[in-house]
Design a protein around this motif. Structure first.
Motif, PDB file in Angstrom:
ATOM      1  N   GLU A  46       0.526  -1.305  -0.441  1.00  0.00           N
ATOM      2  CA  GLU A  46       0.064   0.244   0.292  1.00  0.00           C
ATOM      3  C   GLU A  46       1.011   1.464   0.404  1.00  0.00           C
ATOM      4  N   ASN A  47       2.095   1.132   1.081  1.00  0.00           N
ATOM      5  CA  ASN A  47       2.656   2.645   0.886  1.00  0.00           C
ATOM      6  C   ASN A  47       4.090   2.052   0.036  1.00  0.00           C
ATOM      7  N   GLY A  48       4.827   1.667  -0.216  1.00  0.00           N
ATOM      8  CA  GLY A  48       5.964   0.924  -0.260  1.00  0.00           C
ATOM      9  C   GLY A  48       6.569   2.302  -1.448  1.00  0.00           C
ATOM     10  N   GLU A  49       5.912   2.658  -2.451  1.00  0.00           N
ATOM     11  CA  GLU A  49       6.197   3.724  -3.032  1.00  0.00           C
ATOM     12  C   GLU A  49       6.341   4.935  -2.847  1.00  0.00           C
ATOM     13  N   GLU A  50       5.174   5.133  -1.680  1.00  0.00           N
ATOM     14  CA  GLU A  50       5.823   6.539  -0.683  1.00  0.00           C
ATOM     15  C   GLU A  50       6.943   6.889  -0.276  1.00  0.00           C
ATOM     16  N   ILE A  51       6.839   5.469   0.312  1.00  0.00           N
ATOM     17  CA  ILE A  51       8.185   5.348   1.285  1.00  0.00           C
ATOM     18  C   ILE A  51       9.939   5.642   0.743  1.00  0.00           C
ATOM     19  N   LYS A  52       9.564   5.183  -0.604  1.00  0.00           N
ATOM     20  CA  LYS A  52      10.670   4.841  -1.478  1.00  0.00           C
ATOM     21  C   LYS A  52      10.891   6.886  -2.078  1.00  0.00           C
ATOM     22  N   ASP A  53       9.486   7.419  -2.469  1.00  0.00           N
ATOM     23  CA  ASP A  53      10.026   9.035  -2.771  1.00  0.00           C
ATOM     24  C   ASP A  53      10.503   9.726  -1.748  1.00  0.00           C
ATOM     25  N   GLN A  54       9.880   9.346  -0.267  1.00  0.00           N
ATOM     26  CA  GLN A  54      10.034   9.616   1.236  1.00  0.00           C
ATOM     27  C   GLN A  54      12.076   9.625   1.311  1.00  0.00           C
ATOM     28  N   ILE A  55      12.860   8.696   1.226  1.00  0.00           N
ATOM     29  CA  ILE A  55      13.907   8.618   1.097  1.00  0.00           C
ATOM     30  C   ILE A  55      13.925   9.101   0.253  1.00  0.00           C
ATOM     31  N   ARG A  56      14.432   9.616  -1.575  1.00  0.00           N
ATOM     32  CA  ARG A  56      14.958   9.604  -2.195  1.00  0.00           C
ATOM     33  C   ARG A  56      14.171  11.436  -2.228  1.00  0.00           C
ATOM     34  N   THR A  57      14.046  12.259  -1.674  1.00  0.00           N
ATOM     35  CA  THR A  57      13.468  13.441  -1.042  1.00  0.00           C
ATOM     36  C   THR A  57      14.116  13.907  -0.132  1.00  0.00           C
ATOM     37  N   ARG A  58      14.928  12.639   0.596  1.00  0.00           N
ATOM     38  CA  ARG A  58      15.637  13.387   2.109  1.00  0.00           C
ATOM     39  C   ARG A  58      14.056  13.306   3.276  1.00  0.00           C
ATOM     40  N   SER A  59      12.717  12.965   2.982  1.00  0.00           N
ATOM     41  CA  SER A  59      11.696  13.482   4.121  1.00  0.00           C
ATOM     42  C   SER A  59      11.869  12.270   4.359  1.00  0.00           C
ATOM     43  N   TYR A  60      11.765  11.345   4.234  1.00  0.00           N
ATOM     44  CA  TYR A  60      12.320  10.049   4.941  1.00  0.00           C
ATOM     45  C   TYR A  60      11.975  10.338   6.347  1.00  0.00           C
ATOM     46  N   GLN A  61      11.304   9.536   7.436  1.00  0.00           N
ATOM     47  CA  GLN A  61      11.896  10.375   9.358  1.00  0.00           C
ATOM     48  C   GLN A  61      11.550   8.554   9.847  1.00  0.00           C
TER      49      GLN A  61
END
Length: 425
Positions: A46-61
């Motif tokens: 459900e959320n894999g792509e969103e997590i990858k995008d957050q990691i790429r944009t350095r917004s993953y916390q």
């Protein structure tokens, strides 16, 4: 090796799938968000792509790790940090890409948390040095190593090799994600959580500096994670090394040496990875054995599994005993311990006979059970009515003749001595 575009490798579908499968195999408890391993697959769909995008944009916390205190045998506690399953998945994906890069840099005499290496190899290497005449040992104990790692020093070491800024940023985020203990949040300004998938690699990156320093000084050493033995030929040299390496660890690496536990000793006074060492007069060389503390601990575990008050089926009891016995013997298989195994076997059989006698409970049950085991009618009735206590009965002719060693073996009891003789190197 080019390390400027590692994030792409980390987020590659094949690497992420491998990381997911490994986290599933590792199992483990839920983190602060309560998500279990079984829920991880559906969540990632459900959320894999969103997590990858957050990691790429350095917004993953990353979320804070859940702090669990594990009691230690010496009375202290070991702080274990449990990341959320999603964070464990990301850390595993990172470790899979970073480990091969650092494996080329790590020292040959480092054995902890490395692919294809184990404690057994560290013990064998230690024995090689001892039998080459290096019989004075500097045993340096690092005080709560995982809790004391300096983030800035560690990040400088990482950036010496890793040139991908996105990966460096993500590592730091995991280091400073904080700790939750009893619903209270605490910042993590130092340390790397013991329990995260990335922590073993990070600890080896830090302590590889120690390895390289020891190599530069021409010293023989064996290291397994934060357990390190330095082996020299004289007491004078050992004391000199203890002083100089303590200074290096504290002033250069910013680690704390536990002066009460660190010592200069002969092999017979050392405990390393659960093993002790002794001089075999017949073979004229040093050999390994389970340390007395390791024997004491396994006795305590065996005692818990064979206590009479534990209300479980006999088959389940035998299953848990088998798991403990096989695991313990496999770990210590290179050690000399025939006598130890034989004595533990005797004690296990004695305690199991007490369990069986209590399980039979009533006189009629004892009488019928003894009859089934081949005792004649009159003798079975006499024995069933004995007033002797459990321990005396378990050691007496009554049970030793009926519940024989062979009968217990056929029922499923694994012998430490039999298994040791099968796997001993």
């Amino acid at each position: 090796m080019n390390t400027e575009n590692l994030l792409k490798q980390i987020l590659h579908p094949n690497n992420l799938n491998q990381a997911y499968l490994q986290v599933k195999r590792n199992k483990g408890a839920a983190g602060v968000d309560g998500m279990t391993i079984n829920e991880l697959g559906h969540y990632l769909k459900e959320n894999g792509e969103e997590i990858k995008d957050q990691i790429r944009t350095r917004s993953y916390q990353p979320k804070p790790v859940k702090r669990i205190e594990i009691p230690k045998a010496d009375g202290g506690v070991r702080n274990l940090g449990v990341p959320t399953v999603v964070d464990r998945f990301i850390q595993q994906a990172m470790a899979q890409v970073l480990t091969p890069i650092y494996e080329e840099k790590f020292h040959e005499n480092s054995y902890g948390f490395r692919p294809g290496r184990c404690a057994e190899m560290a013990i064998i290497k230690s024995l090689e040095f001892m039998n080459d005449g290096y019989t004075w040992i500097v045993d340096i104990d690092l005080e709560k190593f995982f809790d004391k790692v300096n983030h800035d020093k560690l990040m400088r070491l990482i950036s010496n090799t890793i040139k991908d800024g996105d990966v460096i940023s993500l590592i730091r985020k995991f280091l400073v994600s904080g700790v939750m203990m009893d619903d209270e949040y605490k910042e993590s300004v130092i340390g790397t959580p013991q329990g995260g998938n990335l922590s073993p690699l990070l600890s080896n990156i830090m302590l590889n500096e120690l390895d390289q320093e020891l190599e530069a000084r021409g010293l023989n050493f064996v290291r397994y994670a934060d357990d390190c033995l330095i082996l020299v030929k004289s007491e004078k040299a050992a004391k000199r090394v203890m002083k100089s390496m303590t200074k290096y660890l504290e002033e250069t690496l910013g680690l704390k040496v536990n002066v009460t536990k660190s010592k200069v000793e002969r092999p017979s006074g050392i405990k390393f990875l659960g093993f002790g060492f002794f001089w075999d007069k017949n073979a004229y060389q040093f050999k390994a054995k389970p340390h007395q503390i390791s024997i004491m601990r396994v006795k305590e575990k065996l005692k818990r599994l064979t206590r009479r008050s534990w209300s479980v089926s006999f088959d389940y009891r035998l299953k848990k005993l088998k798991q403990l016995i096989i695991g313990w013997v496999n770990y210590f298989k290179i050690a000399k311990m025939r006598t130890v195994c034989g004595n533990l076997d005797k004690n296990i059989r004695f305690r199991l006979r007490m369990c069986i006698w209590k399980q039979w409970k009533k006189v009629q049950t004892k009488y019928r059970s003894l009859m089934r085991l081949g005792i004649d009618k009159d003798k079975a009735w006499e024995w069933a009515n004995t007033r002797k206590g459990y321990a005396r009965v378990a050691r007496s002719f009554i049970l030793c003749r009926t519940i024989t060693n062979e009968r217990l073996k056929r029922r499923g009891l694994v012998s430490l001595l039999d298994h040791y003789q099968t796997v001993h190197i």
